[in-house]
Design a protein around this motif. Structure first.
Motif, mmCIF file in Angstrom:
data_model
loop_
_atom_site.group_PDB
_atom_site.id
_atom_site.type_symbol
_atom_site.label_atom_id
_atom_site.label_comp_id
_atom_site.label_asym_id
_atom_site.label_seq_id
_atom_site.Cartn_x
_atom_site.Cartn_y
_atom_site.Cartn_z
ATOM 1 N N SER A 24 0.838 -1.208 0.000
ATOM 2 C CA SER A 24 0.000 0.000 0.000
ATOM 3 C C SER A 24 0.871 1.256 0.000
ATOM 4 O O SER A 24 0.524 2.257 -0.637
ATOM 5 N N ALA A 25 2.010 1.230 0.706
ATOM 6 C CA ALA A 25 2.913 2.390 0.698
ATOM 7 C C ALA A 25 3.541 2.572 -0.680
ATOM 8 O O ALA A 25 3.703 3.700 -1.156
ATOM 9 N N LYS A 26 3.908 1.466 -1.311
ATOM 10 C CA LYS A 26 4.476 1.552 -2.655
ATOM 11 C C LYS A 26 3.459 2.112 -3.644
ATOM 12 O O LYS A 26 3.771 2.964 -4.483
ATOM 13 N N THR A 27 2.226 1.636 -3.531
ATOM 14 C CA THR A 27 1.167 2.105 -4.424
ATOM 15 C C THR A 27 0.873 3.589 -4.191
ATOM 16 O O THR A 27 0.681 4.349 -5.149
ATOM 17 N N ALA A 28 0.853 3.997 -2.905
ATOM 18 C CA ALA A 28 0.589 5.405 -2.583
ATOM 19 C C ALA A 28 1.702 6.295 -3.125
ATOM 20 O O ALA A 28 1.440 7.382 -3.675
ATOM 21 N N LEU A 29 2.950 5.870 -2.983
ATOM 22 C CA LEU A 29 4.075 6.645 -3.503
ATOM 23 C C LEU A 29 3.996 6.758 -5.027
ATOM 24 O O LEU A 29 4.169 7.851 -5.581
ATOM 25 N N LEU A 30 3.728 5.661 -5.688
ATOM 26 C CA LEU A 30 3.613 5.668 -7.140
ATOM 27 C C LEU A 30 2.469 6.572 -7.603
ATOM 28 O O LEU A 30 2.613 7.338 -8.567
ATOM 29 N N HIS A 31 1.339 6.520 -6.889
ATOM 30 C CA HIS A 31 0.180 7.352 -7.236
ATOM 31 C C HIS A 31 0.506 8.840 -7.052
ATOM 32 O O HIS A 31 0.206 9.661 -7.938
ATOM 33 N N ARG A 32 1.129 9.179 -5.927
ATOM 34 C CA ARG A 32 1.439 10.592 -5.657
ATOM 35 C C ARG A 32 2.485 11.125 -6.640
ATOM 36 O O ARG A 32 2.408 12.279 -7.070
ATOM 37 N N MET A 33 3.449 10.295 -6.995
ATOM 38 C CA MET A 33 4.460 10.738 -7.963
ATOM 39 C C MET A 33 3.862 10.876 -9.366
ATOM 40 O O MET A 33 4.252 11.767 -10.123
#
Length: 120
Positions: A24-33
């Motif tokens: 979920s942290a990886k997905t959130a980082l990818l989404h925000r970037m």
């Protein structure tokens, strides 16, 4: 742009530092970037559009001023009698000869000189 870059740094700062971060942290980082990248592309497009509009307006202003100057010169020259072009032009001391030639400039020389100095 500063706000978007700040959001990108915040996304990196909020990412967990552990050896195995959750998905979920990886997905959130990818989404925000991804959002930050799209916002930067939008800002670049807006900047290009606004600078193009600014350049267009400055060119239009210059052309408008040059046209007004040309109309004033045309009106001044067309009000002269034909005799002025034949006899008086260049003899009054305020209109000089063309490029080191002696004598009056003539109508063609006057227009060439005006074109050279009023070139845009």
């Amino acid at each position: 742009m500063t706000y978007v870059i700040g959001q990108s740094f915040d996304a990196f700062a909020s990412f967990p530092l552990g050896p195995n971060p959750p998905q979920s942290a990886k997905t959130a980082l990818l989404h925000r970037m991804g959002l930050a990248a799209l916002e930067l592309v939008g800002l670049a497009t807006g900047s290009l559009l606004l600078s193009s509009i600014t350049s267009c307006l400055w060119i239009w202003t210059g052309e408008h001023n040059a046209m007004a100057l040309r109309k004033k010169v045309y009106a001044a020259v067309t009000q002269k009698d034909m005799v002025w072009f034949d006899t008086k032009m260049g003899a009054e001391g305020n209109v000089t000869s063309v490029e080191d030639e002696q004598g009056p400039m003539g109508a063609g020389g006057l227009m060439a000189k005006f074109t050279r100095y009023a070139h845009i």
